[in-house]
Scaffold this motif. Structure first.
Motif, PDB file in Angstrom:
ATOM      1  N   TYR B  32      23.943  40.681  34.973  1.00 26.11           N
ATOM      2  CA  TYR B  32      24.069  39.336  35.526  1.00 26.11           C
ATOM      3  C   TYR B  32      23.779  39.401  37.017  1.00 26.11           C
ATOM      4  N   LEU B  34      24.034  36.908  40.609  1.00 26.04           N
ATOM      5  CA  LEU B  34      24.709  35.739  41.139  1.00 26.04           C
ATOM      6  C   LEU B  34      24.261  35.479  42.563  1.00 26.04           C
ATOM      7  N   TYR B  36      25.446  33.400  46.201  1.00 29.63           N
ATOM      8  CA  TYR B  36      26.562  32.811  46.927  1.00 29.63           C
ATOM      9  C   TYR B  36      26.082  32.288  48.264  1.00 29.63           C
ATOM     10  N   PHE B  46      30.384  30.303  45.176  1.00 34.40           N
ATOM     11  CA  PHE B  46      29.457  30.588  44.082  1.00 34.40           C
ATOM     12  C   PHE B  46      28.471  29.428  43.927  1.00 34.40           C
ATOM     13  N   SER B  49      24.059  31.500  38.740  1.00 38.52           N
ATOM     14  CA  SER B  49      23.860  32.864  38.248  1.00 38.52           C
ATOM     15  C   SER B  49      22.812  32.857  37.139  1.00 38.52           C
ATOM     16  N   SER B  93      26.015  42.238  38.706  1.00 37.56           N
ATOM     17  CA  SER B  93      27.146  42.745  37.933  1.00 37.56           C
ATOM     18  C   SER B  93      26.639  43.664  36.831  1.00 37.56           C
TER      19      SER B  93
END
Lengths: 111, 111
Positions: B32, B34, B36, B46, B49, B93
């Protein structure tokens, strides 16, 4: 809804003093918890993360330690602060890899 | 070992135009990614994603594109607004829910 609390917002500590920063999450169970540090003008450095009570992964050897005494509580500690420990400390939580949410941060100045 | 890289420290864009923020990664086990947005002295917010099994995800003015073969992703903001001015972080992640960040890109949207 889920919320994350991180305190204190600012902290000034002398060199050699102990440190305890606390982070708690509400409204969710068994979150993944993270501690990050942002030094001045730098990115977010992962310090520790935890996938469950008592399970702590340390990313960077240093003067800090972390503990997770309860499911939604994550504590960052030091026995003796160094000048280089100054920075902006951030706690985050996630339950799914697609999202992670941050607290408002603690500005630590070691003098 | 910096697994997530944002090679552009800053980007300046005119209001109403497209902002493109880039991110490269080295670990093919990330599943994953993401994005920010962060203002000074605040925790990151956030934005959006994407799973590694997709190549595009869109949410309002924000679109993230993923090119797995190149290990590259980008965030497009259209149209850019002055309120978008902030530091943007890319994160990834992987195994064990570890979440690592890039160094960030400062976006300035000029009116």
């Amino acid at each position: 809804s889920q919320t994350i609390h991180q305190w204190p917002a600012t902290l000034v500590q002398p060199v050699g003093s102990p440190l305890s920063l606390e982070c708690t999450v509400e409204g969710t169970s068994n979150p993944n918890l993270y501690w990050y540090r942002q030094a001045a003008g730098r990115g977010l450095q992962l310090l520790f993360y935890s996938v469950g009570i008592g399970q702590i992964s340390s990313e960077v050897p240093q003067n800090l330690s972390a503990s997770r005494p309860q499911d939604r509580q994550f504590i960052l500690s030091s026995k003796k602060l160094l000048l280089s420990d100054s920075g902006f400390y951030l706690c985050a939580w996630s339950v799914h890899k697609a999202e992670a949410f941050f607290g408002q941060g603690t500005r630590l100045t070691v003098v | 070992d910096q697994q997530v890289k944002q090679n552009s420290p800053s980007l300046s864009v005119q209001e109403g135009r497209i902002s493109i923020l880039n991110c490269d990664y080295t670990n093919s086990m990330f599943d994953y990614f993401l994005w920010y947005k962060k203002y000074p002295a605040e925790g990151p917010t956030f934005l959006i994603s994407i799973s590694s099994i997709k190549d595009k995800n869109e949410d309002g003015r924000f679109t993230v594109f993923l090119n797995k073969s190149a290990k590259h992703l980008s965030l497009h903001i259209v149209p850019s607004q002055p309120g978008d001015s902030a530091v943007y972080f890319c994160a990834a992640s992987g195994i064990g829910n570890k979440l690592v960040f890039g160094a960030g890109t400062i976006l300035r949207v000029k009116s």
